[in-house]
Design a protein around this motif. Structure first.
Motif, PDB file in Angstrom:
ATOM      1  N   ILE A  21     -31.277  15.055  -6.203  1.00 27.82           N
ATOM      2  CA  ILE A  21     -30.308  15.996  -7.068  1.00 27.82           C
ATOM      3  C   ILE A  21     -29.502  16.479  -5.989  1.00 27.82           C
ATOM      4  CG2 ILE A  21     -30.487  18.219  -7.125  1.00 27.82           C
ATOM      5  CD1 ILE A  21     -33.953  18.379  -7.957  1.00 27.82           C
ATOM      6  N   ASN A  22     -29.463  16.420  -4.653  1.00 22.22           N
ATOM      7  CA  ASN A  22     -28.213  16.803  -4.370  1.00 22.22           C
ATOM      8  C   ASN A  22     -27.321  15.535  -3.823  1.00 22.22           C
ATOM      9  OD1 ASN A  22     -28.495  18.773  -2.585  1.00 22.22           O
ATOM     10  ND2 ASN A  22     -29.753  17.398  -0.787  1.00 22.22           N
ATOM     11  N   GLN A  23     -27.064  14.396  -4.808  1.00 17.17           N
ATOM     12  CA  GLN A  23     -26.457  12.953  -5.636  1.00 17.17           C
ATOM     13  C   GLN A  23     -25.865  13.782  -6.170  1.00 17.17           C
ATOM     14  OE1 GLN A  23     -28.944   9.650  -5.163  1.00 17.17           O
ATOM     15  NE2 GLN A  23     -27.749   9.189  -3.758  1.00 17.17           N
ATOM     16  N   GLN A  24     -26.239  14.854  -7.147  1.00 18.93           N
ATOM     17  CA  GLN A  24     -25.611  15.252  -8.781  1.00 18.93           C
ATOM     18  C   GLN A  24     -24.418  16.143  -8.168  1.00 18.93           C
ATOM     19  OE1 GLN A  24     -26.697  13.436 -11.020  1.00 18.93           O
ATOM     20  NE2 GLN A  24     -28.097  12.562  -9.209  1.00 18.93           N
ATOM     21  N   PRO A  25     -23.090  16.560  -8.810  1.00 19.85           N
ATOM     22  CA  PRO A  25     -22.676  17.131  -8.569  1.00 19.85           C
ATOM     23  C   PRO A  25     -23.084  18.718  -9.441  1.00 19.85           C
ATOM     24  CG  PRO A  25     -21.838  15.627 -10.363  1.00 19.85           C
ATOM     25  CD  PRO A  25     -22.628  15.442  -9.927  1.00 19.85           C
ATOM     26  N   ASN A  26     -22.644  19.588  -8.524  1.00 20.63           N
ATOM     27  CA  ASN A  26     -22.253  20.986  -8.514  1.00 20.63           C
ATOM     28  C   ASN A  26     -24.069  21.265  -8.499  1.00 20.63           C
ATOM     29  OD1 ASN A  26     -19.796  21.335  -9.385  1.00 20.63           O
ATOM     30  ND2 ASN A  26     -20.738  20.193 -11.506  1.00 20.63           N
ATOM     31  N   PHE A  27     -25.165  20.830  -7.684  1.00 21.03           N
ATOM     32  CA  PHE A  27     -26.164  21.294  -7.017  1.00 21.03           C
ATOM     33  C   PHE A  27     -26.266  20.425  -5.799  1.00 21.03           C
ATOM     34  CE2 PHE A  27     -27.005  19.755 -11.927  1.00 21.03           C
ATOM     35  CZ  PHE A  27     -26.795  20.602 -12.470  1.00 21.03           C
ATOM     36  N   GLU A  28     -27.558  21.736  -5.163  1.00 22.54           N
ATOM     37  CA  GLU A  28     -27.743  21.270  -4.124  1.00 22.54           C
ATOM     38  C   GLU A  28     -29.073  21.866  -3.900  1.00 22.54           C
ATOM     39  OE1 GLU A  28     -26.040  23.207   0.771  1.00 22.54           O
ATOM     40  OE2 GLU A  28     -24.912  24.014  -1.735  1.00 22.54           O
ATOM     41  N   VAL A  29     -29.717  21.051  -3.100  1.00 23.10           N
ATOM     42  CA  VAL A  29     -30.927  21.426  -3.024  1.00 23.10           C
ATOM     43  C   VAL A  29     -31.108  22.832  -1.205  1.00 23.10           C
ATOM     44  CG1 VAL A  29     -33.555  20.938  -1.540  1.00 23.10           C
ATOM     45  CG2 VAL A  29     -32.354  19.050  -3.235  1.00 23.10           C
ATOM     46  N   ILE A  30     -31.084  23.672  -1.759  1.00 22.96           N
ATOM     47  CA  ILE A  30     -31.546  24.928  -0.132  1.00 22.96           C
ATOM     48  C   ILE A  30     -32.507  24.673   0.280  1.00 22.96           C
ATOM     49  CG2 ILE A  30     -29.301  26.055  -0.739  1.00 22.96           C
ATOM     50  CD1 ILE A  30     -31.064  28.185  -2.006  1.00 22.96           C
ATOM     51  N   ASP A  31     -33.718  24.691  -0.369  1.00 23.11           N
ATOM     52  CA  ASP A  31     -34.807  24.637   1.027  1.00 23.11           C
ATOM     53  C   ASP A  31     -35.565  24.326   0.339  1.00 23.11           C
ATOM     54  OD1 ASP A  31     -36.226  25.644   2.502  1.00 23.11           O
ATOM     55  OD2 ASP A  31     -35.506  27.757   2.494  1.00 23.11           O
ATOM     56  N   GLU A  32     -37.150  24.027   0.163  1.00 21.08           N
ATOM     57  CA  GLU A  32     -38.188  23.459   0.011  1.00 21.08           C
ATOM     58  C   GLU A  32     -39.473  23.889   0.229  1.00 21.08           C
ATOM     59  OE1 GLU A  32     -38.691  19.717   1.637  1.00 21.08           O
ATOM     60  OE2 GLU A  32     -36.458  18.897   1.763  1.00 21.08           O
ATOM     61  N   ALA A  33     -40.416  24.083  -0.518  1.00 20.38           N
ATOM     62  CA  ALA A  33     -41.742  24.937  -0.281  1.00 20.38           C
ATOM     63  C   ALA A  33     -42.797  24.357  -0.681  1.00 20.38           C
ATOM     64  CB  ALA A  33     -42.002  26.398  -1.136  1.00 20.38           C
ATOM     65  N   ASP A 110     -33.820   9.942 -14.670  1.00 17.16           N
ATOM     66  CA  ASP A 110     -32.844  10.159 -15.222  1.00 17.16           C
ATOM     67  C   ASP A 110     -33.418  11.306 -16.598  1.00 17.16           C
ATOM     68  OD1 ASP A 110     -30.430   8.198 -14.704  1.00 17.16           O
ATOM     69  OD2 ASP A 110     -31.322   6.886 -16.497  1.00 17.16           O
ATOM     70  N   GLU A 111     -34.812  11.405 -17.023  1.00 13.18           N
ATOM     71  CA  GLU A 111     -35.277  12.208 -17.821  1.00 13.18           C
ATOM     72  C   GLU A 111     -35.234  13.907 -16.983  1.00 13.18           C
ATOM     73  OE1 GLU A 111     -37.614  13.770 -21.554  1.00 13.18           O
ATOM     74  OE2 GLU A 111     -36.239  11.979 -20.318  1.00 13.18           O
ATOM     75  N   LEU A 112     -35.585  14.058 -15.726  1.00 12.15           N
ATOM     76  CA  LEU A 112     -35.664  14.783 -14.616  1.00 12.15           C
ATOM     77  C   LEU A 112     -34.030  15.235 -14.473  1.00 12.15           C
ATOM     78  CD1 LEU A 112     -36.321  16.839 -12.395  1.00 12.15           C
ATOM     79  CD2 LEU A 112     -36.365  15.209 -10.836  1.00 12.15           C
ATOM     80  N   LEU A 113     -33.166  15.199 -14.640  1.00  9.61           N
ATOM     81  CA  LEU A 113     -31.660  14.546 -14.138  1.00  9.61           C
ATOM     82  C   LEU A 113     -31.200  15.491 -15.662  1.00  9.61           C
ATOM     83  CD1 LEU A 113     -30.331  11.944 -12.221  1.00  9.61           C
ATOM     84  CD2 LEU A 113     -31.431  13.773 -11.644  1.00  9.61           C
ATOM     85  N   LYS A 114     -31.756  15.116 -16.830  1.00 10.58           N
ATOM     86  CA  LYS A 114     -31.234  15.220 -18.162  1.00 10.58           C
ATOM     87  C   LYS A 114     -31.788  16.878 -17.853  1.00 10.58           C
ATOM     88  CE  LYS A 114     -31.378  14.691 -23.521  1.00 10.58           C
ATOM     89  NZ  LYS A 114     -31.363  13.274 -24.489  1.00 10.58           N
ATOM     90  N   ALA A 115     -32.593  16.743 -17.279  1.00 12.50           N
ATOM     91  CA  ALA A 115     -33.435  18.307 -17.955  1.00 12.50           C
ATOM     92  C   ALA A 115     -33.049  19.614 -17.064  1.00 12.50           C
ATOM     93  CB  ALA A 115     -35.175  18.017 -17.654  1.00 12.50           C
ATOM     94  N   LEU A 116     -32.320  18.499 -15.008  1.00 11.94           N
ATOM     95  CA  LEU A 116     -32.758  19.519 -14.511  1.00 11.94           C
ATOM     96  C   LEU A 116     -30.455  20.038 -15.536  1.00 11.94           C
ATOM     97  CD1 LEU A 116     -32.357  20.629 -11.755  1.00 11.94           C
ATOM     98  CD2 LEU A 116     -30.520  18.841 -10.695  1.00 11.94           C
ATOM     99  N   LYS A 117     -30.454  19.538 -15.251  1.00  7.75           N
ATOM    100  CA  LYS A 117     -28.366  19.711 -16.063  1.00  7.75           C
ATOM    101  C   LYS A 117     -28.880  20.321 -17.538  1.00  7.75           C
ATOM    102  CE  LYS A 117     -26.478  15.689 -14.504  1.00  7.75           C
ATOM    103  NZ  LYS A 117     -25.956  13.712 -14.626  1.00  7.75           N
ATOM    104  N   THR A 118     -30.305  20.322 -18.553  1.00  9.08           N
ATOM    105  CA  THR A 118     -30.265  21.176 -19.461  1.00  9.08           C
ATOM    106  C   THR A 118     -30.657  22.012 -18.841  1.00  9.08           C
ATOM    107  OG1 THR A 118     -30.492  19.277 -20.735  1.00  9.08           O
ATOM    108  CG2 THR A 118     -31.300  21.552 -21.571  1.00  9.08           C
ATOM    109  N   VAL A 119     -31.270  23.273 -18.373  1.00 11.54           N
ATOM    110  CA  VAL A 119     -31.499  23.714 -17.475  1.00 11.54           C
ATOM    111  C   VAL A 119     -30.369  24.819 -17.157  1.00 11.54           C
ATOM    112  CG1 VAL A 119     -33.273  24.689 -15.801  1.00 11.54           C
ATOM    113  CG2 VAL A 119     -34.587  23.414 -17.136  1.00 11.54           C
ATOM    114  N   ALA A 120     -29.788  24.313 -16.889  1.00 12.35           N
ATOM    115  CA  ALA A 120     -28.832  24.836 -15.568  1.00 12.35           C
ATOM    116  C   ALA A 120     -27.715  24.810 -16.870  1.00 12.35           C
ATOM    117  CB  ALA A 120     -27.914  23.540 -14.542  1.00 12.35           C
TER     118      ALA A 120
END
Length: 217
Positions: A21-33, A110-120
């Motif tokens: 996720i951190n490799q994608q532009p405009n996305f930053e992982v700020i924490d984990e749980a 690719d499926e996850l990244l597509k979902a991430l961008k769609t949700v964004a």
């Protein structure tokens, strides 16, 4: 920049997702749980735009319940479920409880990244490997309340946080430390939970939690 919180009980999965996720532009992982309670508490702190969460993070609260609680109290947080559960019941319930996306762990990056961008973009996205029927759509959009969970749904926000920890056997002191409250407050919440659910002891509470799939071991 979209701030992403990753919730999964496996550290290696969290690390892999964070790297991707951190490799994608405009996305930053700020924490984990690593469990439902920690996930909710982190969302409660603010600055989370997107939550990428597993449904099974034992021991602790069921991810379906965590999804519901977060959606109820923080509707602006966009929830993307990444799960190994392929059963339609889990998928329908997760979407019904407020998840915007459901992706299989067996799917490609690719499926996850597509979902991430769609949700964004504020849109829903379901894994292309999942087939949603008309019946599924009715279940997802249903406004009906599970009558068996009427008592649980009547618990306060804090009581729902205390509930799974009591069921899993945490002491009052441990629960207090985990939720940053006093032991007396924990005792009061426990008493309210038992009263509202008409339960006599912890054994009854455990049976209730397991029967309604409220916790994962």
């Amino acid at each position: 920049m979209y701030h992403v919180l990753i919730a999964d009980d496996h550290a290696v999965v969290r690390s892999g997702l964070a790297y991707l996720i951190n490799q994608q532009p405009n996305f930053e992982v700020i924490d984990e749980a690593a469990d439902g309670t920690s996930t909710y508490l982190r969302v409660e702190q603010g600055d989370v735009d997107i939550l990428v969460m597993d449904l099974s993070m034992p021991p602790g609260e069921s991810g379906l319940i965590t999804t519901q609680r977060i959606h109820e109290h923080f509707p602006d947080v966009r929830i993307l479920i990444l799960s190994m559960h392929e059963e339609q019941e889990y998928i329908n319930k997760a979407l019904h409880n407020g998840a915007m996306s459901y992706i299989m762990k067996s799917s490609s990056d690719d499926e996850l990244l597509k979902a991430l961008k769609t949700v964004a973009n504020g849109e829903e996205y379901v894994d292309t490997n999942i087939v949603i029927t008309k019946s599924d759509v009715q279940q997802i959009n249903s406004n009906g309340v599970d009558t068996n969970l009427t008592g649980y749904n009547g618990l306060s926000k804090r009581e729902r946080e205390v509930f799974p920890l009591v069921a899993l056997g945490y002491s009052n002191k441990e629960i207090a430390a985990k939720l940053f409250i006093s032991t007396k407050t924990v005792e009061a919440h426990k008493a309210n939970i038992m009263r509202k659910l008409a339960l006599n002891n912890r054994a009854d509470l455990i049976r209730y939690a397991i029967h309604h799939h409220l916790i994962d071991f």
